[in-house]
Enzyme design. Structure first.
Site, PDB file in Angstrom:
ATOM      1  N   CYS B  88      39.313  38.643  41.011  1.00 52.07           N
ATOM      2  CA  CYS B  88      38.259  37.722  41.438  1.00 52.07           C
ATOM      3  C   CYS B  88      38.283  37.449  42.934  1.00 52.07           C
ATOM      4  O   CYS B  88      37.401  36.776  43.475  1.00 52.07           O
ATOM      5  CB  CYS B  88      38.357  36.408  40.664  1.00 52.07           C
ATOM      6  SG  CYS B  88      38.042  36.643  38.907  1.00 52.07           S
ATOM      7  N   HIS B 344      29.367  33.227  38.560  1.00 50.22           N
ATOM      8  CA  HIS B 344      30.538  34.012  38.960  1.00 50.22           C
ATOM      9  C   HIS B 344      30.347  35.519  38.725  1.00 50.22           C
ATOM     10  O   HIS B 344      30.906  36.085  37.808  1.00 50.22           O
ATOM     11  CB  HIS B 344      31.770  33.496  38.199  1.00 50.22           C
ATOM     12  CG  HIS B 344      33.060  34.106  38.632  1.00 50.22           C
ATOM     13  ND1 HIS B 344      33.261  34.687  39.869  1.00 50.22           N
ATOM     14  CD2 HIS B 344      34.252  34.234  37.975  1.00 50.22           C
ATOM     15  CE1 HIS B 344      34.499  35.140  39.951  1.00 50.22           C
ATOM     16  NE2 HIS B 344      35.121  34.890  38.818  1.00 50.22           N
TER      17      HIS B 344
END
Lengths: 485, 401
Positions: B88, B344
């Site tokens: 991430c 996200h």
């Protein structure tokens, strides 16, 4: 030259399916099942099969002192997970017994367990090293069949070797005849069963006495001498009828454990033998018989050594640690007897690289980690560079076995997002008491008792994933909570 | 220590696509959407860009491997394009590549673009995928929420906080991010929620409920960077420059050595210390004007506030409940809605955070614009799992600050 049983152990899965739940589901179709609906049947968790149950029974038998140099591991089962990959080989790897032994799969009949025991006793007589015999079965049954009601999953293990041990073999006999009360062909999932009355009258009642009396004759004893009579068939009253026919006292007839767990296929005669040994006193005689294309019979005399032997959980311990299951649907799903919508997350490819597995088999199958020679740090997995930030030595680690080390629960979750055959998926970090830790899957979590940071966890050998596309299954170790009873 | 990156590189253009369930757009469409905004913002010709970095994490779900998808999506003129992946933190990693290229003098102007097209998996949540041939054979069956959920129990045990108090603070974090996201037209989730709704939501991984988890989105974001000198020569003033770029990666201590207690992020503490040093910040709680942290889960945001030395250890619950991180608080956090509500798209997230900081520093954040003039903005990404992860900390700020 004497030969005998030196140690014994068992594994009965934690879940106990109420037979009344099975009968209730089938009442519309087969109301007659309600007559069989008493008690519980042991139900393997989704991650248990004949191999994993065999490993747990063997660990119960061998204990943690792995000083045994074994001559062989014989696995008996009619439900081996692999048709061509030696199942006993997986068991031996999980137990880290080393490569210098004879591994052997024995199958094809409900008397495979006692036949394996017979073969092992014959080999072990006069041999240098003991042989481990493990029998395990997880029988597949059609919904609403009587086998679904009468069978139960389980495993038993015996260590046999030269010397009297805790139970010396006095006599044995096998009567082999192609009597087919049921069969399961190569490409068939389920047993095909002939009329039970015929099996009882022409099978049990005629064939078992032949082997039993020959074994007692070899032992130089008669029915009245027998203190524990084990006959594993589930059919009611047959054991008593056989005892009567052979002059065995009524109170010597041992329970076939139908109320508590059901009949564990080819393992059941051995489960009953282990259960008898747990209760037996020195000098008592045990007659164990089996049935399947004839009959095996063995007579043992319990020795003084039984008083001071190390005891594992055994059948008695397992039976007292059951957890009720009322949901018949869960049984169907665990045994892949119903087409459940498992969701898209279940589609992730579970292919296992044989190269990867072989290269790492000590880590995956035996749960070997490392112990650093420089700083003493235990770590899992083992690597070529020590994880201790103050050490960092390279190529400094010796193999260290983790399965028998207790662990403490550090952190956990109950995950309802990730795919699990029995959601929620429980997993978390466990810390081994002697050092080392692992983020690992959990199993046999009681949803009522739950989990708590700091609680004791023990390692158990289980199925990690099923590769449905290729018929493979991955084995690995999981942590199971130790509930204080 | 090295002198670091402080004030060596300026951001001259940024763009960000709308995040969300972009059912009718391919990853290439999202890339172009973000790029057009950035190149117009920069006011330069595309052929001035001399190198590019593309970040994606789950590329098998959309563009596939390599830098080629970026070069083709934008028709870049045969310049070097490198594809990066670091869980991430991928977006921040692309930014790091472009900034370092400019700082080194290898390129006068560089592009960082992150994209993720996740909503082609057929189900909610992150796509489930192999973790590697050996890892699949022994790793726990972890999902992202299941891994991060474990922080809560460990944190609660360490600081002796009642479960309900922690759950309420976590809920407050999500309520605040929804308030902020509501004001953001590019955000994926634009709804106001209250504490009861969060506390009564279905459990995903105990103790995390549905509203403790961020959205899984499609989207792209990008940055064009150059030297302050070139930026000035293009007629730009009030430059936003890079103050610090730090990355810290787990080496197995947390996962395999019995020292970490599971209640915090070792990597974040290391990366934060280095970033503050690089940026010349010694009182982060006072000096940082705005903060965007990796709020993949509410508990992550709470604990990260301590690991970034904004809250004292064990003090984040109080700060959260005091409104310290609200849009009108002393240090607004997730002013754009955060991962929670902006969304996200993994490879884009780090760049999306920098985008918001950049807009706020230029006073261009419309309804979300903070009242005081921001000086330093900190962005934080966390990739992987608490027990083994990649942490990035980026600080940008006004030139000369």
């Amino acid at each position: 030259m004497s030969v005998g049983i030196h140690a014994f152990g068992a594994h009965v899965p934690q879940l106990r399916l109420e037979r009344s739940a099975i009968a209730a589901a089938h009442a519309w179709w087969n109301p007659g099942l309600i007559g069989m609906a008493k008690g519980q049947r042991a139900m393997a968790n989704w991650d248990e099969d004949a191999v994993t149950m065999a490993v747990e029974a063997a660990r119960d038998c061998l204990g943690t002192d792995s000083g045994h140099a074994l001559a062989g591991v014989y696995l008996a089962s009619t439900t081996m997970p692999f048709q061509d990959r030696q199942n006993s080989g997986v068991v031996a790897e999980a137990l880290s017994l080393g490569p210098d032994l004879l591994t052997l799969d024995m199958s094809g009949s409900q008397r495979a367990g006692t036949s394996a025991l017979t073969a092992a006793l014959q080999t072990a007589r006069g041999a240098d090293s003991p042989i481990l015999i493990v029998a395990a079965d997880k029988r597949r049954a059609r919904a609403s069949s009587s086998i679904e009601m009468t069978s139960g999953d389980g495993a038993a293990a015996l260590l046999v070797g030269p010397g009297c041990g805790v139970a010396q073999l006095l006599g044995r006999h096998t009567h082999a005849v192609d009597f087919v009360d049921h069969y399961r062909g190569q490409d068939n999932e389920f047993d095909y069963v002939w009329e039970e009355r015929w099996t009882r009258d022409e099978g049990y009642m005629k064939l078992v006495p032949i082997s039993a009396e020959a074994a007692m004759n070899e032992a130089g004893v008669t029915g009245t001498d027998i203190d524990h009579f084990c006959f594993p068939a589930a059919m009611r009253r047959v054991a008593g009828m056989l005892a009567k026919k052979m002059g065995i006292a009524e109170d010597s007839v041992r329970s076939n454990l139908h109320p508590e767990m059901g009949e564990a296929g080819a393992a059941h005669a051995m489960v009953m033998l282990v259960h008898a040994l747990e209760a037996a006193n020195p000098g008592e005689l045990i007659l164990v018989t089996s049935f399947g294309q004839g009959s095996d019979a063995l007579v043992f005399e319990v020795t003084d050594a039984i008083k001071n032997m190390r005891r594992g959980r055994g059948v008695t311990g397992c039976l007292s640690a059951g957890r009720m299951e009322n949901n018949y649907m869960r049984y169907l799903a665990f045994n892949d007897l119903i087409e459940l919508d498992r969701g898209l997350r279940a589609e992730v490819d579970k292919q296992t690289g044989m190269t990867t597995l072989y290269r790492n088999k000590d880590m995956i199958l035996s749960l070997f980690g490392g112990k650093c020679r420089t700083c003493g740090t235990l770590q899992f997995p083992k690597s070529n560079i020590c994880v201790n930030p103050n050490c960092g030595a390279t190529h400094s680690q010796d193999d260290h076995r983790f399965p028998d080390t207790m662990a403490k629960l550090n952190s956990f979750t109950a995950d309802r997002l990730t795919y699990s055959p029995d959601p929620p998926a429980y997993y978390g970090m466990v810390e081994f008491i002697e050092g080392g830790r692992a983020m690992i899957d959990f199993t046999d979590v009681d949803p009522v008792l739950g989990l708590e940071v700091g609680m004791d966890m023990r390692m158990v050998f289980r199925v990690k994933d099923y590769d449905m596309m290729r018929g493979f299954r991955r084995y690995f170790w999981k942590a199971a909570p130790v509930y204080k009873v | 220590m090295a002198k670091g990156i402080r004030d060596k590189v300026a951001i001259i253009g940024m763009g960000c696509s709308k995040f969300g369930e972009r059912w009718n757009d391919n990853a290439e469409d999202l890339m172009l959407e973000a790029f057009i905004e950035a190149i117009q913002d920069a006011g330069v010709e595309k052929n001035l860009i001399e190198a590019a970095w593309l970040s994606t994490a789950i590329e098998e779900q959309h563009v596939g491997k390599s830098g080629i998808p970026l070069a083709m999506a934008l028709r870049l003129p045969y310049i070097p394009v490198t594809r990066v992946e670091n869980y991430c933190a991928s977006g921040s990693e692309a930014f790091r590549g472009a900034v370092y290229a400019v700082a080194s003098g290898a390129a006068d102007m560089a592009l960082a673009l992150g994209v993720e097209k996740l909503k082609d998996s057929g189900y909610g949540g992150l796509p489930q995928r192999s973790r590697g041939a050996l890892n699949d054979q022994y790793w726990a069956n972890v999902s992202a929420p299941g891994a991060f959920a474990q922080l809560a129990g460990a944190y609660q045990a360490k600081h002796a906080i009642p479960a309900h108090d922690l759950k309420r603070a976590m809920a407050q974090i999500s309520v605040k991010s929804h308030e902020n996201g509501f004001k953001n037209p590019k955000a994926h989730l634009r709804s106001i929620i209250d504490e009861d709704r969060v506390l009564n939501a279905p459990i995903v991984a105990e103790p995390l409920g549905l509203f403790d988890c961020c959205g899984v989105s499609d989207g792209a974001a990008c940055a064009i960077v150059t030297t302050p000198e070139i930026a000035h020569s293009l007629g730009k003033d009030n430059l936003v420059t890079v103050k610090a770029l730090q990355l810290s990666v787990s080496n197995g201590s947390e996962a395999h050595y019995n020292s970490w207690d599971g209640s915090y992020f070792m990597t974040t503490r290391v990366a934060a210390e280095r970033a503050y040093m690089e940026a010349g910040i010694n009182k982060p709680r006072e000096q940082i004007s705005l903060i965007e942290v990796h709020d993949c889960f509410s508990i992550t945001e709470l604990i990260t506030m301590e690991d970034l030395y904004i809250s004292t250890e064990g003090g984040a619950v109080k700060d959260v409940m005091d409104g310290f991180f609200n849009s009108d608080g002393q240090l607004p956090c997730q002013i754009d809605g955060g991962l929670k509500c902006f969304g996200h798209p993994i490879g884009a997230s780090g760049l999306r955070m920098i985008y918001e900081m950049y807009l706020q520093m230029q006073g261009r954040a419309n309804k979300r614009q903070v009242s005081s003039d921001p000086v330093f903005g900190l962005t934080h990404n966390l990739g992987g799992f608490p027990h083994q992860n990649v942490c990035s900390v980026v600080i940008i700020g006004m030139e000369g600050a």
